[in-house]
Design a protein around this motif. Sequence first.
Motif, mmCIF file in Angstrom:
data_model
loop_
_atom_site.group_PDB
_atom_site.id
_atom_site.type_symbol
_atom_site.label_atom_id
_atom_site.label_comp_id
_atom_site.label_asym_id
_atom_site.label_seq_id
_atom_site.Cartn_x
_atom_site.Cartn_y
_atom_site.Cartn_z
ATOM 1 N N LYS A 30 49.242 31.957 17.397
ATOM 2 C CA LYS A 30 49.655 33.323 17.687
ATOM 3 C C LYS A 30 49.774 34.127 16.401
ATOM 4 C CE LYS A 30 52.149 32.033 21.824
ATOM 5 N NZ LYS A 30 53.434 32.021 22.520
ATOM 6 N N VAL A 31 49.681 35.440 16.539
ATOM 7 C CA VAL A 31 49.746 36.334 15.388
ATOM 8 C C VAL A 31 51.096 36.231 14.690
ATOM 9 C CG1 VAL A 31 49.638 38.750 14.666
ATOM 10 C CG2 VAL A 31 48.095 37.924 16.415
ATOM 11 N N LYS A 32 52.134 36.104 15.448
ATOM 12 C CA LYS A 32 53.486 36.013 14.891
ATOM 13 C C LYS A 32 53.635 34.779 13.996
ATOM 14 C CE LYS A 32 58.231 36.430 16.557
ATOM 15 N NZ LYS A 32 59.061 36.493 17.765
ATOM 16 N N ILE A 33 53.070 33.663 14.441
ATOM 17 C CA ILE A 33 53.142 32.434 13.658
ATOM 18 C C ILE A 33 52.260 32.539 12.423
ATOM 19 C CG2 ILE A 33 52.609 29.965 13.709
ATOM 20 C CD1 ILE A 33 53.439 29.986 16.652
ATOM 21 N N GLN A 34 51.077 33.143 12.563
ATOM 22 C CA GLN A 34 50.180 33.300 11.418
ATOM 23 C C GLN A 34 50.816 34.166 10.340
ATOM 24 O OE1 GLN A 34 47.335 31.856 10.721
ATOM 25 N NE2 GLN A 34 46.914 33.028 8.869
ATOM 26 N N LYS A 35 51.557 35.180 10.726
ATOM 27 C CA LYS A 35 52.242 36.028 9.745
ATOM 28 C C LYS A 35 53.325 35.250 9.011
ATOM 29 C CE LYS A 35 51.373 40.502 11.801
ATOM 30 N NZ LYS A 35 51.951 41.737 12.346
ATOM 31 N N LYS A 36 54.050 34.388 9.731
ATOM 32 C CA LYS A 36 55.065 33.555 9.082
ATOM 33 C C LYS A 36 54.416 32.587 8.102
ATOM 34 C CE LYS A 36 58.564 33.536 12.701
ATOM 35 N NZ LYS A 36 59.334 32.686 13.636
ATOM 36 N N ILE A 37 53.284 32.019 8.486
ATOM 37 C CA ILE A 37 52.577 31.084 7.622
ATOM 38 C C ILE A 37 52.081 31.780 6.365
ATOM 39 C CG2 ILE A 37 50.471 29.692 7.438
ATOM 40 C CD1 ILE A 37 50.912 29.014 10.433
ATOM 41 N N SER A 38 51.463 32.938 6.523
ATOM 42 C CA SER A 38 50.939 33.644 5.350
ATOM 43 C C SER A 38 52.060 34.108 4.433
ATOM 44 C CB SER A 38 50.063 34.816 5.772
ATOM 45 O OG SER A 38 50.809 35.766 6.487
ATOM 46 N N LYS A 39 53.175 34.509 4.999
ATOM 47 C CA LYS A 39 54.318 34.915 4.177
ATOM 48 C C LYS A 39 54.884 33.726 3.407
ATOM 49 C CE LYS A 39 58.200 37.985 4.291
ATOM 50 N NZ LYS A 39 58.796 39.062 5.022
ATOM 51 N N ALA A 40 54.960 32.557 4.050
ATOM 52 C CA ALA A 40 55.459 31.362 3.381
ATOM 53 C C ALA A 40 54.520 30.924 2.259
ATOM 54 C CB ALA A 40 55.633 30.238 4.394
#
Length: 55
Positions: A30-40
């Motif tokens: 999901k987009v929400k998870i991908q954003k968390k991954i890229s931020k991390a």
Amino acid sequence: MKNINFKNLNLLKKFMNNFFKIKPRKKNIKVKIQKKISKAIKVCRFLSLFPYINE
């Protein structure tokens, strides 16, 4: 996918290619998870846990 933070390096390596670039989003993530991954990943780069480029 419950523990997405900059301390979980093994999980974040799965979402990076050989040149330490962030892989594009897959259809099953999901987009929400991908954003968390890229931020991390960006936090890891800032803290020098991952390089910005492969040497």
